[in-house]
Scaffold this motif. Structure first.
Motif, PDB file in Angstrom:
ATOM      1  N   PHE A  92      84.505  57.340 110.017  1.00 32.96           N
ATOM      2  CA  PHE A  92      83.996  58.085 110.146  1.00 32.96           C
ATOM      3  C   PHE A  92      84.004  58.117 108.201  1.00 32.96           C
ATOM      4  O   PHE A  92      83.355  58.816 107.409  1.00 32.96           O
ATOM      5  N   ALA A  93      85.332  58.771 107.504  1.00 35.41           N
ATOM      6  CA  ALA A  93      85.037  59.101 106.427  1.00 35.41           C
ATOM      7  C   ALA A  93      84.901  57.315 105.409  1.00 35.41           C
ATOM      8  O   ALA A  93      84.444  57.948 104.068  1.00 35.41           O
ATOM      9  N   GLN A  94      84.921  56.008 105.721  1.00 26.20           N
ATOM     10  CA  GLN A  94      84.268  55.184 105.269  1.00 26.20           C
ATOM     11  C   GLN A  94      82.427  55.157 105.359  1.00 26.20           C
ATOM     12  O   GLN A  94      82.206  55.634 103.955  1.00 26.20           O
ATOM     13  N   VAL A  95      81.559  56.056 106.554  1.00 23.98           N
ATOM     14  CA  VAL A  95      79.930  56.014 105.809  1.00 23.98           C
ATOM     15  C   VAL A  95      79.934  56.953 105.128  1.00 23.98           C
ATOM     16  O   VAL A  95      79.111  57.425 104.386  1.00 23.98           O
ATOM     17  N   ALA A  96      80.890  58.464 105.788  1.00 27.99           N
ATOM     18  CA  ALA A  96      80.546  59.566 104.268  1.00 27.99           C
ATOM     19  C   ALA A  96      80.921  59.406 103.119  1.00 27.99           C
ATOM     20  O   ALA A  96      80.204  59.658 102.318  1.00 27.99           O
ATOM     21  N   ALA A  97      81.736  58.457 102.382  1.00 29.03           N
ATOM     22  CA  ALA A  97      82.291  58.201 101.131  1.00 29.03           C
ATOM     23  C   ALA A  97      80.609  56.964 100.760  1.00 29.03           C
ATOM     24  O   ALA A  97      80.150  57.334  99.760  1.00 29.03           O
ATOM     25  N   LEU A  98      80.394  56.282 101.306  1.00 25.91           N
ATOM     26  CA  LEU A  98      79.634  55.566 101.158  1.00 25.91           C
ATOM     27  C   LEU A  98      77.971  55.831 101.020  1.00 25.91           C
ATOM     28  O   LEU A  98      77.113  55.638 100.486  1.00 25.91           O
ATOM     29  N   ALA A  99      77.731  56.987 101.987  1.00 28.68           N
ATOM     30  CA  ALA A  99      76.247  57.390 101.852  1.00 28.68           C
ATOM     31  C   ALA A  99      76.691  58.762 100.487  1.00 28.68           C
ATOM     32  O   ALA A  99      75.175  58.696 100.502  1.00 28.68           O
ATOM     33  N   GLN A 100      77.804  59.214 100.684  1.00 27.01           N
ATOM     34  CA  GLN A 100      76.997  59.856  99.108  1.00 27.01           C
ATOM     35  C   GLN A 100      77.021  59.054  98.053  1.00 27.01           C
ATOM     36  O   GLN A 100      76.621  59.398  96.702  1.00 27.01           O
ATOM     37  N   ALA A 101      77.428  57.901  98.074  1.00 28.29           N
ATOM     38  CA  ALA A 101      77.993  56.718  95.900  1.00 28.29           C
ATOM     39  C   ALA A 101      76.144  56.231  96.515  1.00 28.29           C
ATOM     40  O   ALA A 101      75.513  56.492  95.836  1.00 28.29           O
ATOM     41  N   PHE A 102      75.645  56.071  98.130  1.00 26.98           N
ATOM     42  CA  PHE A 102      74.672  55.443  98.203  1.00 26.98           C
ATOM     43  C   PHE A 102      73.412  56.312  97.307  1.00 26.98           C
ATOM     44  O   PHE A 102      72.115  56.106  96.805  1.00 26.98           O
ATOM     45  N   ALA A 103      73.815  57.297  97.842  1.00 25.83           N
ATOM     46  CA  ALA A 103      72.517  58.624  97.732  1.00 25.83           C
ATOM     47  C   ALA A 103      72.330  58.714  96.444  1.00 25.83           C
ATOM     48  O   ALA A 103      71.282  59.277  96.096  1.00 25.83           O
ATOM     49  N   GLY A 132      80.993  50.534  96.337  1.00 28.11           N
ATOM     50  CA  GLY A 132      81.703  50.413  96.278  1.00 28.11           C
ATOM     51  C   GLY A 132      82.094  49.686  97.667  1.00 28.11           C
ATOM     52  O   GLY A 132      83.095  49.621  98.273  1.00 28.11           O
ATOM     53  N   VAL A 133      81.373  49.104  98.583  1.00 28.19           N
ATOM     54  CA  VAL A 133      81.286  48.323 100.083  1.00 28.19           C
ATOM     55  C   VAL A 133      81.935  47.322  99.243  1.00 28.19           C
ATOM     56  O   VAL A 133      83.189  46.763  99.455  1.00 28.19           O
ATOM     57  N   LEU A 134      81.818  46.356  97.536  1.00 26.17           N
ATOM     58  CA  LEU A 134      82.329  45.774  97.109  1.00 26.17           C
ATOM     59  C   LEU A 134      83.682  45.491  96.919  1.00 26.17           C
ATOM     60  O   LEU A 134      85.292  44.965  96.803  1.00 26.17           O
ATOM     61  N   VAL A 135      84.050  47.131  96.405  1.00 30.92           N
ATOM     62  CA  VAL A 135      85.757  47.693  96.232  1.00 30.92           C
ATOM     63  C   VAL A 135      86.293  47.612  97.415  1.00 30.92           C
ATOM     64  O   VAL A 135      87.588  47.024  97.058  1.00 30.92           O
ATOM     65  N   ALA A 136      85.689  48.356  98.217  1.00 33.18           N
ATOM     66  CA  ALA A 136      86.510  48.268  99.888  1.00 33.18           C
ATOM     67  C   ALA A 136      87.044  46.955  99.832  1.00 33.18           C
ATOM     68  O   ALA A 136      87.961  47.321 100.358  1.00 33.18           O
ATOM     69  N   LEU A 189      91.507  53.140  90.350  1.00 32.68           N
ATOM     70  CA  LEU A 189      92.156  53.939  90.091  1.00 32.68           C
ATOM     71  C   LEU A 189      91.498  53.610  91.927  1.00 32.68           C
ATOM     72  O   LEU A 189      93.041  53.582  92.936  1.00 32.68           O
ATOM     73  N   ALA A 190      90.558  53.176  92.280  1.00 32.46           N
ATOM     74  CA  ALA A 190      90.006  52.983  93.421  1.00 32.46           C
ATOM     75  C   ALA A 190      90.974  52.453  93.934  1.00 32.46           C
ATOM     76  O   ALA A 190      91.661  52.116  95.127  1.00 32.46           O
ATOM     77  N   LEU A 191      91.610  50.604  93.803  1.00 35.10           N
ATOM     78  CA  LEU A 191      92.457  49.844  93.843  1.00 35.10           C
ATOM     79  C   LEU A 191      93.018  49.830  94.164  1.00 35.10           C
ATOM     80  O   LEU A 191      93.997  50.177  94.479  1.00 35.10           O
ATOM     81  N   ALA A 192      93.662  50.998  93.202  1.00 40.86           N
ATOM     82  CA  ALA A 192      95.415  51.454  92.740  1.00 40.86           C
ATOM     83  C   ALA A 192      95.870  52.064  93.549  1.00 40.86           C
ATOM     84  O   ALA A 192      96.829  52.289  94.725  1.00 40.86           O
ATOM     85  N   SER A 193      95.072  53.045  94.088  1.00 37.55           N
ATOM     86  CA  SER A 193      95.451  53.997  95.543  1.00 37.55           C
ATOM     87  C   SER A 193      94.749  53.783  96.910  1.00 37.55           C
ATOM     88  O   SER A 193      96.111  53.336  97.538  1.00 37.55           O
ATOM     89  N   GLY A 194      93.949  51.983  97.042  1.00 38.92           N
ATOM     90  CA  GLY A 194      94.237  51.573  97.820  1.00 38.92           C
ATOM     91  C   GLY A 194      95.660  51.145  98.497  1.00 38.92           C
ATOM     92  O   GLY A 194      95.717  50.892  99.573  1.00 38.92           O
ATOM     93  N   LEU A 195      95.915  49.840  97.461  1.00 42.92           N
ATOM     94  CA  LEU A 195      96.670  49.599  97.487  1.00 42.92           C
ATOM     95  C   LEU A 195      98.289  50.329  97.932  1.00 42.92           C
ATOM     96  O   LEU A 195      99.187  50.466  98.559  1.00 42.92           O
ATOM     97  N   ILE A 196      98.330  51.538  97.394  1.00 41.31           N
ATOM     98  CA  ILE A 196     100.031  52.664  97.273  1.00 41.31           C
ATOM     99  C   ILE A 196      99.568  52.652  99.129  1.00 41.31           C
ATOM    100  O   ILE A 196     100.498  53.152  99.652  1.00 41.31           O
ATOM    101  N   CYS A 197      98.287  53.388  99.265  1.00 41.99           N
ATOM    102  CA  CYS A 197      98.653  54.181 100.887  1.00 41.99           C
ATOM    103  C   CYS A 197      98.347  52.675 101.687  1.00 41.99           C
ATOM    104  O   CYS A 197      99.008  52.378 102.360  1.00 41.99           O
ATOM    105  N   ALA A 222      90.325  53.485  98.710  1.00 46.13           N
ATOM    106  CA  ALA A 222      89.440  53.445  98.126  1.00 46.13           C
ATOM    107  C   ALA A 222      87.996  53.256  98.253  1.00 46.13           C
ATOM    108  O   ALA A 222      88.399  54.137  96.675  1.00 46.13           O
ATOM    109  N   LEU A 223      87.312  53.809  98.767  1.00 40.57           N
ATOM    110  CA  LEU A 223      85.816  54.667  99.519  1.00 40.57           C
ATOM    111  C   LEU A 223      86.644  55.741  98.885  1.00 40.57           C
ATOM    112  O   LEU A 223      85.489  56.400  98.138  1.00 40.57           O
TER     113      LEU A 223
END
Length: 278
Positions: free
Chosen positions: A134-145, A154-158, A229-237, A268-269
């Motif tokens: 749900f989190a992945q879809v919600a984030a991507l839907a906002q970006a695609f909007a 965003g898909v590529l970053v994830a 920042l998306a890359l950094a946050s993803g790697l930290i988590c 990251a998303l």
């Protein structure tokens, strides 16, 4: 079980074997794995971000294409997430569910590992899978909007961030929780210096790509910062999850690595949409 560090060296044949190992184990692409040893596994994990790039481009192209055709941001987001799952046989999502069940059981390491190895999915696994998807879809839907290009990137970053987390999961000194399996094959196979170098290349590529997507200038700089920042946050988590799993299970397994991929991708998303989806 601790493993000795592996020195990742070799010529073109060794590099080719590592690439085949990477794409053969981390994707459904028709690649024949010719070598299954720890030095080859180390080269494969170094190439994991490249696998993410290829899979991300395929999924992003599908989602952005649907968005351009007027399918709507939600359908584009669902399609992109589904494409990434299909391109990996759901391998990482399965690992995420298994780790959630193992951690949620609150049992000793041996019993928790047995739960993770079972073929069924328990309530903790189902709950975590639903929330993450749900989190992945919600984030991507906002970006695609906002735009197909922002959703697609965003898909590529994830995808790249998720596979980049494998560098940390397989860095020298990381133990394996079991004496066999994929986790035992790849645990501790990536020298820290090589992991850092691959991480810097990944960071530079994502930042440059985001700057281009933003059209350069102030807009491009904003997206470049967002991608980094998306890359950094993803790697930290993912690193936090790794530390907890090593403490609870005694080391990594293939499931732990899969959970790290999905954790990094989701984080990251969430960060990306804060920059691209507003």
């Amino acid at each position: 079980m601790a493993r000795l560090p592996i020195r990742v060296t070799g010529g073109a044949a060794a590099v080719g074997a590592g690439l085949r190992f990477a794409f053969g184990t981390l994707s459904v692409l028709p690649v024949r794995v010719t070598r299954w040893d720890r030095p080859t596994a180390g080269r494969a994990m170094l190439a994991a971000p490249l696998v993410g790039l290829v899979l991300g481009l395929l999924a992003a192209g599908l989602g952005a294409g649907l968005s351009e055709l007027g399918a709507g941001p939600l359908l584009a987001a669902v399609t992109s997430v589904a494409a990434l799952a299909a391109l990996t046989r759901g391998l990482h999502l399965d690992g995420l569910a298994d780790v959630a069940d193992g951690l949620g059981s609150n049992k000793p390491p041996a019993a928790a590992l047995k739960i993770m190895k079972a073929s069924d999915i328990g309530p903790f696994g189902v709950l975590v899978l639903v929330l993450v998807l749900f989190a992945q879809v919600a984030a991507l839907a906002q970006a695609f909007a906002v735009g197909p290009h922002l959703g697609g990137f965003g898909v590529l970053v994830a995808a790249v961030t998720g596979r980049g987390a494998l560098l940390r999961g397989c860095t020298a000194g990381t133990p394996s929780a079991r004496p066999d399996g994929l986790g035992a094959t790849v645990a501790g196979t990536v020298p820290a210096s090589r992991a850092l170098s691959a991480g810097l290349v990944t960071l530079t590529a994502l930042g440059t790509g985001a700057w281009c997507v933003g059209g350069g200038g102030a807009g491009g700089l904003r997206l470049a910062v967002g991608a980094l920042l998306a890359l950094a946050s993803g790697l930290i988590c993912a690193a936090v999850l790794l530390t907890h799993c090593v403490r609870r299970f005694g080391g990594i397994t293939g499931d732990v690595l899969g959970a790290m991929v999905e954790t990094a991708s989701t984080a990251a998303l969430v960060l990306w949409v804060l920059f691209a989806g507003s």
